[in-house]
Scaffold this motif. Structure first.
Motif, PDB file in Angstrom:
ATOM      1  N   LEU A  21      -0.655  -1.427   8.139  1.00 26.09           N
ATOM      2  CA  LEU A  21       0.227  -2.518   7.724  1.00 26.09           C
ATOM      3  C   LEU A  21       1.118  -2.099   6.555  1.00 26.09           C
ATOM      4  O   LEU A  21       2.293  -2.478   6.496  1.00 26.09           O
ATOM      5  N   VAL A  22       0.573  -1.321   5.627  1.00 30.52           N
ATOM      6  CA  VAL A  22       1.399  -0.810   4.529  1.00 30.52           C
ATOM      7  C   VAL A  22       2.564  -0.002   5.096  1.00 30.52           C
ATOM      8  O   VAL A  22       3.728  -0.187   4.712  1.00 30.52           O
ATOM      9  N   ALA A  23       2.258   0.889   6.035  1.00 31.71           N
ATOM     10  CA  ALA A  23       3.308   1.704   6.652  1.00 31.71           C
ATOM     11  C   ALA A  23       4.307   0.833   7.404  1.00 31.71           C
ATOM     12  O   ALA A  23       5.524   1.082   7.361  1.00 31.71           O
ATOM     13  N   GLY A  24       3.806  -0.195   8.086  1.00 28.29           N
ATOM     14  CA  GLY A  24       4.690  -1.083   8.833  1.00 28.29           C
ATOM     15  C   GLY A  24       5.656  -1.837   7.935  1.00 28.29           C
ATOM     16  O   GLY A  24       6.861  -1.964   8.247  1.00 28.29           O
ATOM     17  N   TYR A  25       5.162  -2.336   6.828  1.00 30.38           N
ATOM     18  CA  TYR A  25       6.046  -3.049   5.896  1.00 30.38           C
ATOM     19  C   TYR A  25       7.031  -2.114   5.218  1.00 30.38           C
ATOM     20  O   TYR A  25       8.177  -2.493   4.953  1.00 30.38           O
ATOM     21  N   ARG A  26       6.623  -0.885   4.965  1.00 29.51           N
ATOM     22  CA  ARG A  26       7.571   0.072   4.404  1.00 29.51           C
ATOM     23  C   ARG A  26       8.712   0.330   5.390  1.00 29.51           C
ATOM     24  O   ARG A  26       9.871   0.457   4.985  1.00 29.51           O
ATOM     25  N   LYS A  27       8.381   0.392   6.688  1.00 28.92           N
ATOM     26  CA  LYS A  27       9.437   0.606   7.686  1.00 28.92           C
ATOM     27  C   LYS A  27      10.411  -0.559   7.723  1.00 28.92           C
ATOM     28  O   LYS A  27      11.589  -0.389   8.084  1.00 28.92           O
ATOM     29  N   LEU A  28       9.924  -1.747   7.359  1.00 33.86           N
ATOM     30  CA  LEU A  28      10.822  -2.909   7.266  1.00 33.86           C
ATOM     31  C   LEU A  28      11.645  -2.891   5.983  1.00 33.86           C
ATOM     32  O   LEU A  28      12.494  -3.755   5.784  1.00 33.86           O
ATOM     33  N   GLY A  29      11.367  -1.945   5.105  1.00 35.99           N
ATOM     34  CA  GLY A  29      12.103  -1.842   3.856  1.00 35.99           C
ATOM     35  C   GLY A  29      11.460  -2.556   2.683  1.00 35.99           C
ATOM     36  O   GLY A  29      12.070  -2.660   1.608  1.00 35.99           O
ATOM     37  N   TYR A  30      10.239  -3.039   2.863  1.00 30.92           N
ATOM     38  CA  TYR A  30       9.539  -3.722   1.781  1.00 30.92           C
ATOM     39  C   TYR A  30       8.918  -2.713   0.811  1.00 30.92           C
ATOM     40  O   TYR A  30       8.452  -1.648   1.219  1.00 30.92           O
ATOM     41  N   ALA A  31       8.869  -3.079  -0.455  1.00 25.93           N
ATOM     42  CA  ALA A  31       7.951  -2.437  -1.381  1.00 25.93           C
ATOM     43  C   ALA A  31       6.578  -3.066  -1.146  1.00 25.93           C
ATOM     44  O   ALA A  31       6.480  -4.222  -0.736  1.00 25.93           O
ATOM     45  N   VAL A  32       5.511  -2.309  -1.393  1.00 26.91           N
ATOM     46  CA  VAL A  32       4.167  -2.798  -1.074  1.00 26.91           C
ATOM     47  C   VAL A  32       3.211  -2.561  -2.234  1.00 26.91           C
ATOM     48  O   VAL A  32       3.174  -1.464  -2.806  1.00 26.91           O
ATOM     49  N   VAL A  33       2.447  -3.590  -2.557  1.00 26.68           N
ATOM     50  CA  VAL A  33       1.281  -3.439  -3.421  1.00 26.68           C
ATOM     51  C   VAL A  33       0.076  -3.351  -2.493  1.00 26.68           C
ATOM     52  O   VAL A  33      -0.211  -4.291  -1.745  1.00 26.68           O
ATOM     53  N   ALA A  34      -0.603  -2.205  -2.512  1.00 27.43           N
ATOM     54  CA  ALA A  34      -1.708  -1.931  -1.600  1.00 27.43           C
ATOM     55  C   ALA A  34      -3.023  -2.016  -2.373  1.00 27.43           C
ATOM     56  O   ALA A  34      -3.198  -1.328  -3.381  1.00 27.43           O
ATOM     57  N   ASN A  35      -3.926  -2.842  -1.890  1.00 31.28           N
ATOM     58  CA  ASN A  35      -5.187  -3.057  -2.602  1.00 31.28           C
ATOM     59  C   ASN A  35      -6.396  -2.773  -1.723  1.00 31.28           C
ATOM     60  O   ASN A  35      -6.418  -3.100  -0.540  1.00 31.28           O
ATOM     61  N   SER A  36      -7.405  -2.174  -2.301  1.00 36.22           N
ATOM     62  CA  SER A  36      -8.763  -2.161  -1.752  1.00 36.22           C
ATOM     63  C   SER A  36      -9.684  -1.806  -2.906  1.00 36.22           C
ATOM     64  O   SER A  36      -9.234  -1.516  -4.017  1.00 36.22           O
ATOM     65  N   ARG A  37     -10.980  -1.829  -2.645  1.00 39.16           N
ATOM     66  CA  ARG A  37     -11.912  -1.537  -3.735  1.00 39.16           C
ATOM     67  C   ARG A  37     -11.702  -0.127  -4.283  1.00 39.16           C
ATOM     68  O   ARG A  37     -11.764   0.100  -5.490  1.00 39.16           O
ATOM     69  N   THR A  38     -11.490   0.814  -3.390  1.00 38.47           N
ATOM     70  CA  THR A  38     -11.157   2.179  -3.814  1.00 38.47           C
ATOM     71  C   THR A  38      -9.938   2.604  -3.013  1.00 38.47           C
ATOM     72  O   THR A  38      -9.958   2.592  -1.784  1.00 38.47           O
ATOM     73  N   ILE A  39      -8.880   2.947  -3.704  1.00 41.33           N
ATOM     74  CA  ILE A  39      -7.643   3.340  -3.021  1.00 41.33           C
ATOM     75  C   ILE A  39      -6.936   4.401  -3.848  1.00 41.33           C
ATOM     76  O   ILE A  39      -6.895   4.321  -5.088  1.00 41.33           O
ATOM     77  N   SER A  40      -6.432   5.416  -3.170  1.00 46.96           N
ATOM     78  CA  SER A  40      -5.764   6.518  -3.858  1.00 46.96           C
ATOM     79  C   SER A  40      -4.317   6.163  -4.162  1.00 46.96           C
ATOM     80  O   SER A  40      -3.692   5.363  -3.459  1.00 46.96           O
ATOM     81  N   GLU A  41      -3.805   6.764  -5.211  1.00 45.11           N
ATOM     82  CA  GLU A  41      -2.398   6.581  -5.534  1.00 45.11           C
ATOM     83  C   GLU A  41      -1.530   7.092  -4.395  1.00 45.11           C
ATOM     84  O   GLU A  41      -1.860   8.071  -3.731  1.00 45.11           O
ATOM     85  N   SER A  42      -0.415   6.412  -4.184  1.00 43.55           N
ATOM     86  CA  SER A  42       0.512   6.820  -3.134  1.00 43.55           C
ATOM     87  C   SER A  42       1.590   7.723  -3.705  1.00 43.55           C
ATOM     88  O   SER A  42       2.016   7.560  -4.848  1.00 43.55           O
ATOM     89  N   GLY A  43       2.035   8.668  -2.887  1.00 41.96           N
ATOM     90  CA  GLY A  43       3.157   9.497  -3.284  1.00 41.96           C
ATOM     91  C   GLY A  43       4.488   8.790  -3.103  1.00 41.96           C
ATOM     92  O   GLY A  43       5.533   9.294  -3.517  1.00 41.96           O
ATOM     93  N   ASP A  44       4.458   7.624  -2.486  1.00 43.92           N
ATOM     94  CA  ASP A  44       5.657   6.819  -2.259  1.00 43.92           C
ATOM     95  C   ASP A  44       5.863   5.906  -3.467  1.00 43.92           C
ATOM     96  O   ASP A  44       5.013   5.057  -3.759  1.00 43.92           O
ATOM     97  N   PRO A  45       6.974   6.051  -4.195  1.00 46.83           N
ATOM     98  CA  PRO A  45       7.195   5.209  -5.377  1.00 46.83           C
ATOM     99  C   PRO A  45       7.329   3.721  -5.056  1.00 46.83           C
ATOM    100  O   PRO A  45       7.230   2.888  -5.964  1.00 46.83           O
ATOM    101  N   MET A  46       7.520   3.405  -3.784  1.00 45.49           N
ATOM    102  CA  MET A  46       7.640   2.006  -3.382  1.00 45.49           C
ATOM    103  C   MET A  46       6.313   1.425  -2.900  1.00 45.49           C
ATOM    104  O   MET A  46       6.264   0.319  -2.371  1.00 45.49           O
ATOM    105  N   VAL A  47       5.240   2.189  -3.075  1.00 45.62           N
ATOM    106  CA  VAL A  47       3.888   1.696  -2.781  1.00 45.62           C
ATOM    107  C   VAL A  47       3.060   1.808  -4.053  1.00 45.62           C
ATOM    108  O   VAL A  47       2.844   2.907  -4.566  1.00 45.62           O
TER     109      VAL A  47
END
Length: 237
Positions: A21-47
């Motif tokens: 879903l994060v990837a899908g919203y990025r394809k729509l041009g959205y910036a995304v705040v991605a959350n889970s209990r453990t999640i790695s930093e993204s190399g995409d500045p818009m995530v």
């Protein structure tokens, strides 16, 4: 950055459906705040990756605050994080109840409350999408899961209530009720059994879920909808 860029918050975003879903919203041009209990930093500045247990008090507000601080606004919330435990009703423990209601109910409540407050203050609408299950509509004796129905059934009802309450302010609320989706959590030896639970004879793919969510995202005249992506499960057996 410009506050005209639309911003989505996605929970349960570190793997599987949430990651897609994060990837899908990025394809729509959205910036995304991605959350889970453990999640790695993204190399995409818009995530923006924000670790935290959505079932714990205060985390929902933290996600909204992080979205506003980094990207300036919140346009969409995808309540994807969820806990599903299938077992006979009398075998559920108090710990099961706390875990399931914490993520499925409190997580939805706190994040959605904080997000809608921000959407209202922005004054240009918004969207809440919640992942549910078709077991709410068609219980299955082969998959006893009353706590899923207790929480997800409530989320379906809340989705409709929010859709009506906020329609005049341009804030939509929808849900996607899933059948069983082919993800790594289902071991290959279970696939034949799980496939047979669907009238179409196979499980869904993660891409099916993403397609459903993104349809609702772009369908501006659709609100209060429980979209079934379930291979016909909700229609019967």
């Amino acid at each position: 950055m410009s506050t005209t860029t639309r911003v989505a918050i996605v929970t349960g975003a570190s793997q599987g459906i949430g990651e897609a879903l994060v990837a899908g919203y990025r394809k729509l041009g959205y910036a995304v705040v991605a959350n889970s209990r453990t999640i790695s930093e993204s190399g995409d500045p818009m995530v923006l990756a924000v670790a935290g247990d959505i079932g714990r008090p205060g985390v929902g507000q933290q996600l909204v605050d992080a979205a506003v601080a980094r990207f300036g606004r919140v346009d969409t919330v995808v309540n994807n994080a969820g806990i599903f435990i299938a077992k006979p009703f009398t075998e559920y423990t108090d710990a099961d109840y706390d875990a399931i209601t914490g993520v499925n109910s409190r997580g939805f409540f706190e994040l959605t409350r904080a997000a809608i407050k921000t959407m209202e203050s922005q004054g240009d609408g918004g969207h809440v999408v919640t992942i549910s299950t078709s077991l709410v509509d068609q219980a299955n004796s082969q998959v006893p899961s009353a706590l899923a129905s207790l929480t997800k059934g409530g989320l379906n009802a809340a989705t409709r209530a929010l859709a009506v309450e906020y329609a005049s302010r341009g804030i939509r609320a929808n849900a996607v009720a899933l059948g069983i989706i082919r993800t790594p959590m289902h071991s290959p030896e279970t696939h034949e059994f799980l496939s047979a639970l669907h009238p179409v004879g196979h499980m869904g793919d993660i891409s099916d879920v993403v397609d459903g969510v993104l349809y609702l995202e772009t369908a501006k005249f659709v609100t209060g909808e429980i979209l079934h992506v379930d291979g016909g499960q909700s229609a019967g057996h």
